[in-house]
Design a protein around this motif. Structure first.
Motif, PDB file in Angstrom:
ATOM      1  N   THR A  13      -8.028   5.276   5.102  1.00  0.00           N
ATOM      2  CA  THR A  13      -9.059   4.859   4.149  1.00  0.00           C
ATOM      3  C   THR A  13     -10.341   4.469   4.869  1.00  0.00           C
ATOM      4  OG1 THR A  13      -7.400   4.057   2.582  1.00  0.00           O
ATOM      5  CG2 THR A  13      -9.620   3.155   2.360  1.00  0.00           C
ATOM      6  N   THR A  59      -6.146  12.416  -2.645  1.00  0.00           N
ATOM      7  CA  THR A  59      -6.401  11.102  -2.058  1.00  0.00           C
ATOM      8  C   THR A  59      -7.022  10.142  -3.072  1.00  0.00           C
ATOM      9  OG1 THR A  59      -6.726  12.039   0.136  1.00  0.00           O
ATOM     10  CG2 THR A  59      -7.604   9.839  -0.241  1.00  0.00           C
ATOM     11  N   LEU A  63       0.831  -1.207   0.000  1.00  0.00           N
ATOM     12  CA  LEU A  63       0.000   0.000   0.000  1.00  0.00           C
ATOM     13  C   LEU A  63       0.865   1.257   0.000  1.00  0.00           C
ATOM     14  CD1 LEU A  63      -2.921  -0.806   2.490  1.00  0.00           C
ATOM     15  CD2 LEU A  63      -3.017  -0.686  -0.003  1.00  0.00           C
ATOM     16  N   PRO A  66      -7.242   3.038  -1.702  1.00  0.00           N
ATOM     17  CA  PRO A  66      -6.827   1.727  -2.220  1.00  0.00           C
ATOM     18  C   PRO A  66      -7.913   0.674  -2.047  1.00  0.00           C
ATOM     19  CG  PRO A  66      -5.919   2.069  -0.033  1.00  0.00           C
ATOM     20  CD  PRO A  66      -6.648   3.339  -0.393  1.00  0.00           C
ATOM     21  N   LYS A 103      -3.771   1.876  -7.209  1.00  0.00           N
ATOM     22  CA  LYS A 103      -3.971   1.701  -5.763  1.00  0.00           C
ATOM     23  C   LYS A 103      -4.631   0.365  -5.435  1.00  0.00           C
ATOM     24  CE  LYS A 103      -2.387   5.827  -5.571  1.00  0.00           C
ATOM     25  NZ  LYS A 103      -0.942   5.985  -5.375  1.00  0.00           N
ATOM     26  N   ASP A 104      -4.768  -0.492  -6.434  1.00  0.00           N
ATOM     27  CA  ASP A 104      -5.403  -1.792  -6.215  1.00  0.00           C
ATOM     28  C   ASP A 104      -4.333  -2.845  -5.918  1.00  0.00           C
ATOM     29  OD1 ASP A 104      -7.806  -0.580  -6.798  1.00  0.00           O
ATOM     30  OD2 ASP A 104      -7.700  -1.109  -8.920  1.00  0.00           O
ATOM     31  N   SER A 158       2.777   1.551  -3.435  1.00  0.00           N
ATOM     32  CA  SER A 158       1.950   2.028  -4.553  1.00  0.00           C
ATOM     33  C   SER A 158       1.457   3.450  -4.340  1.00  0.00           C
ATOM     34  CB  SER A 158       0.754   1.080  -4.761  1.00  0.00           C
ATOM     35  OG  SER A 158      -0.079   1.059  -3.616  1.00  0.00           O
ATOM     36  N   ALA A 159       1.431   3.899  -3.075  1.00  0.00           N
ATOM     37  CA  ALA A 159       0.996   5.273  -2.797  1.00  0.00           C
ATOM     38  C   ALA A 159       2.094   6.290  -3.117  1.00  0.00           C
ATOM     39  CB  ALA A 159       0.589   5.413  -1.333  1.00  0.00           C
TER      40      ALA A 159
END
Length: 503
Positions: free
Chosen positions: A347, A361, A153, A364, A186-187, A156-157
């Protein structure tokens, strides 16, 4: 909900993070100004000390210090300290209480809602026990997330990731995880996970300690580990040497135990020979996970390193040899897990309406898998009880699956369904989750069909349905995996620990 934070509750070190005003994850330092906190607890007469000071006296005050408790979480292990019988959840709660206090000091607000990380290879009992520790510490654990998933997470962020298959190699202080996932924007889609919760940097330290012990005996004729001062000296120098050899070709070691000295040099090649078996064990886990998924080394686009022990050059050498590419070094292996946990916490807060998204923002999505198989006890062709899998390891969550079994004798009036979690064939090597029973069955021949259906969700809740096929009679049960502590014991511990002074 106020501020929500992510916590990496580690075997040797813990870390915490939050989402700052710019929408970026940021590490929260402890009250001592350190970005990571040793997961070590010292029981003094009136106070409980968590962190660096407790670590510094771990040998000299061995009877009053508890460390590596994460390896015991979810078990019935007990530690008697200050007249109190402490569970692993209690000790973990003391660490979490320290982190909570330090986060409140840094953010100048009350902290209650958190996401806590666990090794991907933890079974449900250990996961629930970790959540219980949070409850005892006065926290509301919004979610338990796997450490490699949290790392992905944050990864990928902080950069653009498109349709990549990523292998996360997580060698922490006391546990090892290997996770393969597909990341697109974000998946995060977890494909498979594996590992060993009894393997980590602690084992590397012990290899060095054994070597130091032999060198000291060679130089002085005395075993340094027979005295507390020697144990502390070798433990300290082992950690120091491991860190030096993570960036240097050799390290000089000078040991001083009760006036006796020994000095020698440890080269990188000597170090690698000492720890080769440990790194080989991690390689075997990688190959096993690749085999289970049908993937090969060329299918992996990137290798992400998590955990302080991944700084050891032999780890990178092994991964480069195995995959034909060097692992990424674009994230801090000590901090990335806590940062990813903070992203998930934020999230959840946004989705529940308790927090507002920043301009940039992008929330994810996470798709995870079962870390261990779920099944029942059945008799094999030789009449021996064995674990019969209904939901296989690495199945996507949520998951529903059914299996047909037969009664074992004529006119059997009841069927007991004993539910297991684990991958071993021997039921005794699995975790027993619960039972269900079909009763008052009519007379029928042996091998009359019984259909058992499992439905398993991301909150570790297992719905079990058993149907006696000839008549349609059924039984249903919901299994919410329990830790080792009852709700009453948890509340009692919470009350007691809230009254303890933790610093």
């Amino acid at each position: 909900m106020g501020h929500v934070i992510g916590i990496d509750l580690g075997t040797t070190y813990s870390a915490m993070a939050y989402i700052n005003a710019e929408g970026k994850s940021e590490i929260i330092p402890n009250i001592e100004g350190e970005r990571i906190t040793p997961s070590v607890v010292l029981f003094e007469d009136d106070n409980i000390v968590v962190g660096s000071y407790a670590k510094s006296v771990a040998v000299s005050e061995a009877e009053r210090v508890v460390q590596f408790i994460k390896r015991r979480i979810g078990s019935d292990y007990r530690i008697l300290q200050n007249g109190r019988d402490n569970t692993p959840e209690d000790i973990s709660a003391l660490i979490l209480k320290k982190l909570k206090q330090d986060a409140e000091s840094f953010l100048n607000t009350t902290i209650r809602d958190v996401v806590v990380t666990v090794p991907a290879y933890f079974d449900d009992k250990r996961r629930i026990a970790t959540k219980t520790a949070g409850e005892i510490a006065g926290l509301n654990v919004l979610r338990i997330i796997n450490e490699p998933t949290a790392a992905a997470l944050e990864f990928s962020a902080s950069r653009e990731v498109r349709n990549k298959t990523i292998l996360v190699y997580d060698l922490g202080g006391g546990t090892f995880d290997i996770t393969i996932m597909k990341v697109n924007g974000k998946d995060v889609d977890v494909v498979a996970t594996g590992g060993d919760h009894e393997l980590g940097g602690k084992d590397i330290d012990e290899c060095l300690i054994s070597y130091f012990q032999a060198e000291f005996k060679k130089a002085t004729g005395v075993d340094p580990l027979t005295v507390l001062a020697g144990q502390q000296e070798l433990q300290s120098k082992a950690e120091e040497t491991k860190k030096k050899l993570s960036s240097a070709s050799s390290a000089r070691v000078a040991l001083n135990v009760e006036g006796r000295q020994a000095a020698f040099k440890v080269t990188q090649s000597q170090f690698e020979e000492l720890i080769d078996e440990i790194v080989l064990r991690t390689e075997m886990n990688i190959e096993l996970v690749l085999e289970e998924t049908g993937l090969t080394a060329p299918d992996i686009d990137d290798i992400l390193l998590v955990g302080g022990s991944t700084r050891i050059p032999l780890v990178s050498k092994m991964l480069t040899r195995l995959f034909g590419k060097e692992p990424l070094r674009s994230v801090n292996p000590d901090e990335v897990v806590a940062q990813g946990a903070a992203i998930l916490a934020n999230t959840i807060a946004i989705e529940s309406g308790q927090a507002s998204p920043t301009a940039n923002t992008a929330l994810p999505t996470i798709s995870d898998v079962c870390a261990h198989s779920l099944g029942v006890i059945s008799l094999n062709d030789f009449g021996v009880p064995e674990n019969s899998t209904i939901i296989s390891k690495n199945s996507k969550i949520p998951r529903q699956a059914s299996q047909i079994y037969g009664t074992i004798r004529d006119n059997q009036s009841t069927v007991d369904i004993e539910i297991l979690q684990g991958d071993a064939k021997d039921p005794d090597d699995c975790v027993k989750l619960g039972k269900a029973r079909l009763e008052n069955l009519p007379p029928s021949p042996a091998q009359s069909s019984v259909e058992i259906t499992f439905s398993y969700d991301a909150d570790s809740i297992l719905q079990v349905t058993g149907v006696f096929v000839p008549t349609g009679q059924s039984v249903k049960t919901k299994i919410e995996v329990q830790g080792t502590m009852s709700p009453e014991a948890t509340q009692r511990s919470r009350r007691e620990i809230q009254n303890l002074n933790v610093e």
